[in-house]
Design an enzyme around this catalytic site. Structure first.
Site, PDB file in Angstrom:
ATOM      1  N   ARG A   1     -60.541   9.823  26.533  1.00 31.50           N
ATOM      2  CA  ARG A   1     -61.948   9.437  26.559  1.00 31.50           C
ATOM      3  C   ARG A   1     -62.870  10.620  26.268  1.00 31.50           C
ATOM      4  O   ARG A   1     -63.839  10.492  25.518  1.00 31.50           O
ATOM      5  CB  ARG A   1     -62.298   8.790  27.905  1.00 31.50           C
ATOM      6  CG  ARG A   1     -61.793   7.375  28.091  1.00 31.50           C
ATOM      7  CD  ARG A   1     -60.287   7.226  28.175  1.00 31.50           C
ATOM      8  NE  ARG A   1     -59.662   7.949  29.289  1.00 31.50           N
ATOM      9  CZ  ARG A   1     -58.372   8.210  29.382  1.00 31.50           C
ATOM     10  NH1 ARG A   1     -57.521   7.841  28.433  1.00 31.50           N
ATOM     11  NH2 ARG A   1     -57.887   8.872  30.413  1.00 31.50           N
ATOM     12  N   THR A   2     -62.570  11.769  26.875  1.00 31.37           N
ATOM     13  CA  THR A   2     -63.431  12.928  26.637  1.00 31.37           C
ATOM     14  C   THR A   2     -63.411  13.326  25.157  1.00 31.37           C
ATOM     15  O   THR A   2     -64.454  13.564  24.544  1.00 31.37           O
ATOM     16  CB  THR A   2     -63.017  14.108  27.544  1.00 31.37           C
ATOM     17  OG1 THR A   2     -63.484  13.824  28.877  1.00 31.37           O
ATOM     18  CG2 THR A   2     -63.643  15.425  27.092  1.00 31.37           C
TER      19      THR A   2
ATOM     20  N   CYS B   1     -61.493   5.136  36.241  1.00 32.11           N
ATOM     21  CA  CYS B   1     -61.664   6.279  35.339  1.00 32.11           C
ATOM     22  C   CYS B   1     -63.159   6.386  35.079  1.00 32.11           C
ATOM     23  O   CYS B   1     -63.766   5.447  34.537  1.00 32.11           O
ATOM     24  CB  CYS B   1     -60.924   6.075  34.018  1.00 32.11           C
ATOM     25  SG  CYS B   1     -61.304   7.353  32.777  1.00 32.11           S
TER      26      CYS B   1
ATOM     27  N   THR C   1     -64.853   8.536  33.062  1.00 31.14           N
ATOM     28  CA  THR C   1     -65.227   8.762  31.668  1.00 31.14           C
ATOM     29  C   THR C   1     -65.192   7.460  30.863  1.00 31.14           C
ATOM     30  O   THR C   1     -66.041   7.236  29.990  1.00 31.14           O
ATOM     31  CB  THR C   1     -64.300   9.820  31.021  1.00 31.14           C
ATOM     32  OG1 THR C   1     -64.033  10.844  31.981  1.00 31.14           O
ATOM     33  CG2 THR C   1     -64.946  10.431  29.801  1.00 31.14           C
ATOM     34  N   ALA C   2     -64.228   6.588  31.183  1.00 30.75           N
ATOM     35  CA  ALA C   2     -64.114   5.312  30.467  1.00 30.75           C
ATOM     36  C   ALA C   2     -65.366   4.454  30.638  1.00 30.75           C
ATOM     37  O   ALA C   2     -65.590   3.524  29.845  1.00 30.75           O
ATOM     38  CB  ALA C   2     -62.879   4.544  30.952  1.00 30.75           C
TER      39      ALA C   2
ATOM     40  N   LYS D   1     -53.414  16.129  35.124  1.00 33.66           N
ATOM     41  CA  LYS D   1     -52.686  15.198  34.256  1.00 33.66           C
ATOM     42  C   LYS D   1     -51.286  15.722  33.943  1.00 33.66           C
ATOM     43  O   LYS D   1     -50.377  14.949  33.689  1.00 33.66           O
ATOM     44  CB  LYS D   1     -53.461  14.951  32.954  1.00 33.66           C
ATOM     45  CG  LYS D   1     -54.732  14.110  33.158  1.00 33.66           C
ATOM     46  CD  LYS D   1     -55.423  13.805  31.839  1.00 33.66           C
ATOM     47  CE  LYS D   1     -56.772  13.115  32.014  1.00 33.66           C
ATOM     48  NZ  LYS D   1     -56.690  11.722  32.495  1.00 33.66           N
TER      49      LYS D   1
ATOM     50  N   CYS E   1     -64.487  12.334  38.660  1.00 31.34           N
ATOM     51  CA  CYS E   1     -63.359  12.109  37.746  1.00 31.34           C
ATOM     52  C   CYS E   1     -62.198  11.769  38.662  1.00 31.34           C
ATOM     53  O   CYS E   1     -61.959  12.480  39.647  1.00 31.34           O
ATOM     54  CB  CYS E   1     -63.062  13.355  36.926  1.00 31.34           C
ATOM     55  SG  CYS E   1     -61.485  13.231  36.039  1.00 31.34           S
TER      56      CYS E   1
END
Lengths: 235, 235
Positions: A46-47, A80, A82-83, A161, A191
């Site tokens: 996403r980023t 999430c 960012t999503a 991650k 986040c």
């Protein structure tokens, strides 16, 4: 039934599901919220997409949404942050309500805040660049501030991650402390990878952290629970 | 795509998903196995059904199986040992392979066993009464033994479902130690609630425990992973 559009990342989804179970007042399996979870690990970063460096995640997000709808989900949550840049686009493609993680955080902040100090934001560079929190919190009268070294936060997120939690925790604690030292009243973990690395942080620091994962889990329980749980959460 | 027929109990499913993520060699979200998870908390109690005290869980198990199939699952896993009493009935209702948790444990035991000592079994009373492990391990030449105080194990499982992990851990450690003292070489944690309560047990005891949740997660990765992960797991 609650549908969880997850896999971004996969451990963040596991962490979200754990909170959902822990926050539910239950003595037996059947007291818990049934849900369907798409652990959709293949959704493009996403980023990178927000920064114009990677492919558009919207088609994969929509495919996961269709899986959840097909399985009977009537209310959707995305663990999430960012999503949520694609929240509007996804909401326009379904009649099922998609809970918004920033609204869940704002609800928590409205209950827990004292004074007018800005809140600090530990978020992915995508979330920061897209202005997801700044604009939505401003509507509730809450100002927010990002760390001077945003790159360190993004590095920590990528470490989570890859499973390097201890190393990520050191970077994130330092960023949180420096936001508090600069005058922020609280720091939002915006986040869903971040709380995984800060689980072992010291209790005095943790008191000043607002966890977006937990706020979203609480919002899901309020939206989907049977009366017993809802009453307890409202208390 | 892997489909997880879960919710039995919900925290056991979360624990299983955590293992799946942790066991995957991955640097980024997209390296992980995509999956779809039915957190089907409403499935009637499996032990009660086996003991003739509760309703049949098969219709609810089949409904969750259909959800997973509809969402595109091509291989199914059930992170609940007792539910495997209905493995044959479910397998007869689908063309998708349903991995068997006892076979996964047997594979782990074949690799880790030294000598012919029987293995101890910490399992729900339903699993014990249905003979799920005794018969299936006997086919691989492995004898197994249940604790004298099976009622304490079942009490501990219900404590985990109610969130009382510390109390459950004390009961389960005592049962495991007494099986080892009676001559068992290893003890199988043959109910997915049990490892949740024994996570903090002492390292010397843990070395002699075989965790069915972990064995099933490894079997899923072998069955569904892309070549990189499969090669690393085979090594």
């Amino acid at each position: 039934m609650l549908g969880i559009l997850g896999g971004m990342g996969p451990m963040a989804t596991v962490d979200f599901l754990r909170r959902l179970v822990e926050l539910t007042p239950a003595l037996r399996d059947q007291d818990h919220l049934p849900c369907i979870v798409a652990q959709a690990t293949g959704i493009p970063d996403r980023t990178r997409a927000i920064l114009g460096e990677g492919s558009d995640p919207l088609p994969a997000l929509e495919a996961a949404l269709r899986q959840l709808e097909g399985a009977g989900a009537t209310c959707i949550a995305m663990p999430c942050n960012t999503a949520h840049h694609w929240h509007g686009a996804l909401q326009a493609r379904t009649t099922r309500p998609i809970l918004h993680i920033v609204d869940a955080v704002a609800d928590t902040l409205m209950r827990s805040r004292a004074g007018d100090a800005p809140v600090g934001l530990l978020a992915s560079t995508g979330t920061v660049q897209a202005g997801l929190y700044v604009e939505r919190l401003a509507r509730r009268g809450i100002a927010c501030r990002v760390p001077e070294d945003q790159e360190a936060v993004m590095r920590a997120i990528r470490l989570v991650k890859a499973g390097a939690l201890a190393e990520a925790g050191i970077l994130l604690s330092a960023s949180a402390r420096s936001l508090l030292a600069s005058g922020c009243g609280q720091v939002v973990l915006a986040c869903t990878e971040i709380p995984i690395a800060l689980r072992e942080s010291d209790p005095e620091l943790r008191l000043r952290l607002v966890d977006a994962t937990e706020a979203l889990a609480e919002a899901c329980l309020r939206a989907c629970s049977r009366p017993l749980a809802a009453a307890r959460l409202a208390a």
